[in-house]
Design a protein around this motif. Sequence first.
Motif, PDB file in Angstrom:
ATOM      1  N   ARG A 275     -12.180 -11.096  12.069  1.00  0.00           N
ATOM      2  CA  ARG A 275     -10.729 -11.201  12.246  1.00  0.00           C
ATOM      3  C   ARG A 275     -10.336 -10.374  13.470  1.00  0.00           C
ATOM      4  NH1 ARG A 275      -7.262  -9.708   7.133  1.00  0.00           N
ATOM      5  NH2 ARG A 275      -8.016 -11.804   6.552  1.00  0.00           N
ATOM      6  N   ASP A 276      -9.734 -11.042  14.432  1.00  0.00           N
ATOM      7  CA  ASP A 276      -9.315 -10.360  15.667  1.00  0.00           C
ATOM      8  C   ASP A 276     -10.494  -9.578  16.269  1.00  0.00           C
ATOM      9  OD1 ASP A 276      -6.718 -11.322  15.340  1.00  0.00           O
ATOM     10  OD2 ASP A 276      -6.155  -9.591  14.115  1.00  0.00           O
ATOM     11  N   ARG A 277     -11.641 -10.229  16.298  1.00  0.00           N
ATOM     12  CA  ARG A 277     -12.871  -9.683  16.887  1.00  0.00           C
ATOM     13  C   ARG A 277     -13.438  -8.484  16.128  1.00  0.00           C
ATOM     14  NH1 ARG A 277     -11.973  -9.960  23.479  1.00  0.00           N
ATOM     15  NH2 ARG A 277     -11.498 -12.210  23.564  1.00  0.00           N
ATOM     16  N   GLU A 278     -12.882  -8.209  14.968  1.00  0.00           N
ATOM     17  CA  GLU A 278     -13.431  -7.155  14.125  1.00  0.00           C
ATOM     18  C   GLU A 278     -14.197  -7.792  12.965  1.00  0.00           C
ATOM     19  OE1 GLU A 278     -10.580  -4.354  12.799  1.00  0.00           O
ATOM     20  OE2 GLU A 278     -10.013  -3.691  14.810  1.00  0.00           O
ATOM     21  N   GLU A 279     -15.409  -7.298  12.757  1.00  0.00           N
ATOM     22  CA  GLU A 279     -16.290  -7.886  11.756  1.00  0.00           C
ATOM     23  C   GLU A 279     -16.280  -7.055  10.475  1.00  0.00           C
ATOM     24  OE1 GLU A 279     -20.149  -8.080  13.499  1.00  0.00           O
ATOM     25  OE2 GLU A 279     -19.382  -8.840  15.406  1.00  0.00           O
ATOM     26  N   ASP A 290      -6.720 -15.116   6.480  1.00  0.00           N
ATOM     27  CA  ASP A 290      -5.582 -15.419   7.341  1.00  0.00           C
ATOM     28  C   ASP A 290      -5.951 -16.565   8.266  1.00  0.00           C
ATOM     29  OD1 ASP A 290      -4.178 -13.344   6.224  1.00  0.00           O
ATOM     30  OD2 ASP A 290      -4.599 -11.925   7.865  1.00  0.00           O
ATOM     31  N   GLU A 291      -4.928 -17.195   8.801  1.00  0.00           N
ATOM     32  CA  GLU A 291      -5.163 -18.225   9.809  1.00  0.00           C
ATOM     33  C   GLU A 291      -5.896 -17.614  11.002  1.00  0.00           C
ATOM     34  OE1 GLU A 291      -2.547 -20.724  13.070  1.00  0.00           O
ATOM     35  OE2 GLU A 291      -1.609 -20.201  11.137  1.00  0.00           O
ATOM     36  N   GLY A 292      -6.933 -18.297  11.478  1.00  0.00           N
ATOM     37  CA  GLY A 292      -7.705 -17.803  12.613  1.00  0.00           C
ATOM     38  C   GLY A 292      -8.928 -16.999  12.233  1.00  0.00           C
ATOM     39  N   ASP A 293      -9.053 -16.638  10.958  1.00  0.00           N
ATOM     40  CA  ASP A 293     -10.266 -15.931  10.527  1.00  0.00           C
ATOM     41  C   ASP A 293     -11.486 -16.830  10.714  1.00  0.00           C
ATOM     42  OD1 ASP A 293      -8.799 -13.759   9.813  1.00  0.00           O
ATOM     43  OD2 ASP A 293      -8.927 -14.061   7.652  1.00  0.00           O
TER      44      ASP A 293
END
Length: 612
Positions: A275-279, A290-293
């Motif tokens: 998520r948002d480049r965090e793993e 969330d959307e985009g995960d």
Amino acid sequence: MGWSHGQLLQVGVSTDILVVLGVVLLALVLFVSEALTVDVTAIVILLVLTLLEPWTTISPAEAISGFANEATITVLAMLILSSGVSRTGLVQRLGRRMANFAGTNLRRQLLTTVGISSSFSGFLNNTPVVALLVPVVTDVANRGDTSPSKLLIPLSYASQLGGTLTLIGTSTNILASNVSARLSSRYPELHAFSMFEFTGLGLLVVLVGGAYLVFVGHRLLPARVPPQADYLAEYDVGEYVTELAVGPDSQFVGESVESVTAALGPDIDIVELVRDREETVAPRQEKRLDEGDVLVVRTNREVVRQGPELAGFDVVSGTGTAALDSGDTGTLVELVVSMDSRLIGEPLDPEQFRADYGAAVLGLRSWSEGVVNRIVGRRLRVGDTLLVDVPEEGIDRLSRDPDVIVAREPSEPNYRTEKAPVSVAIMVGVVGLAALEVLPLLITALGGVVAMVVGGVLEPNELYDAVEWDIIFLLAGVIPLGVALERTGGATFLADQVVAIGGALPVVVVLWLFYIATGLVTEVISNNASVVLLIPVAAASASRIGANPFAFVLAVTFAASTAFLGPIGYQTNLFVYGPGGYRFGDYFRIGAPLQLLLSLVTVGGIAFFWGV
């Protein structure tokens, strides 16, 4: 020559002997086929011996006497003492110091590996010694730009060599001593072994075998695993991993990981959530999407290939190995299923594994099949190796779990280093008092267990985890079987067949043949079962040809303690199978010449020290 039932009766073989030999055959079939676990097989043996009491002569009380046998209790106590020493980190710390000496020179690395493993295995059970040294030796190899494959089989073999140094070097020696003492009433030359009775011969075996491993053996081992191995490539993870993106119209937006896992089905396991480049490695079940995960999932080839048919997700092009390879949050490590692990025989459930160990399973290497495609529901066995993705802080926790062996050292090991002097003092006391015959080994070992708890080396609740219960049950099962074999005359009958076949050969050749036969039998059944079944036959055979029964007992004992021809002959061989990336043939390639060499050295040494 094969014998029919009628022929056996014609030559005067009693029904008792036939029945007991039938029970022995049943035990061998169960051991070889692995239809049942070792401990269950032992219980089956006890039941059959009791039910057939009119022929086996084993009463119910005698059938369970193996649990109270001196050898069984002594082995149990020695396992606990070995665990106490291992919890202080003494083995690992000394191993790391010697690793600094090894550097990048392969011969020094081998010398270090063989030296530390054989030395400790002379006084500690070699199973925990190898389990503790697998991560140490792997790190030595990686730091020295050496393939771990060059060092791990030598680690296992050296531990077996070290077990020949003293009475307590291996459970096989303790059991053989017990059987020898039991047979002393029939063969006056036999007796219980003293602590250092065969140390001279053991030193010869260690020096010759160690020299072979350092100077010759490694040349016969292929570099199956490169230094700093690419685990993703080794386990073909790219074939099984893909990325699923949560689109704006996905029905899984706002759903928990637990709900998504149930919807995806048992063949798909969520390894990471990005998520948002965090793993997040092995995300918690309650975490919501969330959307985009992006979910990195592990499945089988068929599901990966079906791609866009995974409803509710957009399949990202390529595989999910890029996220796994980044190492930003998770770390890829190998876990070896240990002896007495709760995982043995259980179907692999990635979700349960995540809950129990906080790690996501990426791959499985089984010693019987290599890398496995479909891992969900696969029943695990001793020596199976799992590739897992785990948070860095989770490695320390896994390293303390008795169910698995982590094939790399933890960054912050939880050793009781301040108790190392206490543990050493206790072991010196146990060995010294027994060696000086002040007290029997059984008493000194039990006293050592009490001292370990009183001295704070072990917590009381850790005593049970320290015991390899399958070994205890095995001893309890095969000891009455050995008694039945001897009491009914079965051992004498088998000895007569040996004499009929090889009686014309020189005594030293017959002794060598017993060594070779024991080594081959040990490859397919337990080493402890080998000594129980073969020592009575060996002693009777020696008596029949006018040889020294004690020499034959030692030949069987030493041969049963060294299993070099395959991964299943000795449990330590299985521990290194996965981390070394080995194949079955690798063990035979390096082990067969070693077995032949040691057969000559051991038999020659026995003839020199004790005569034949």
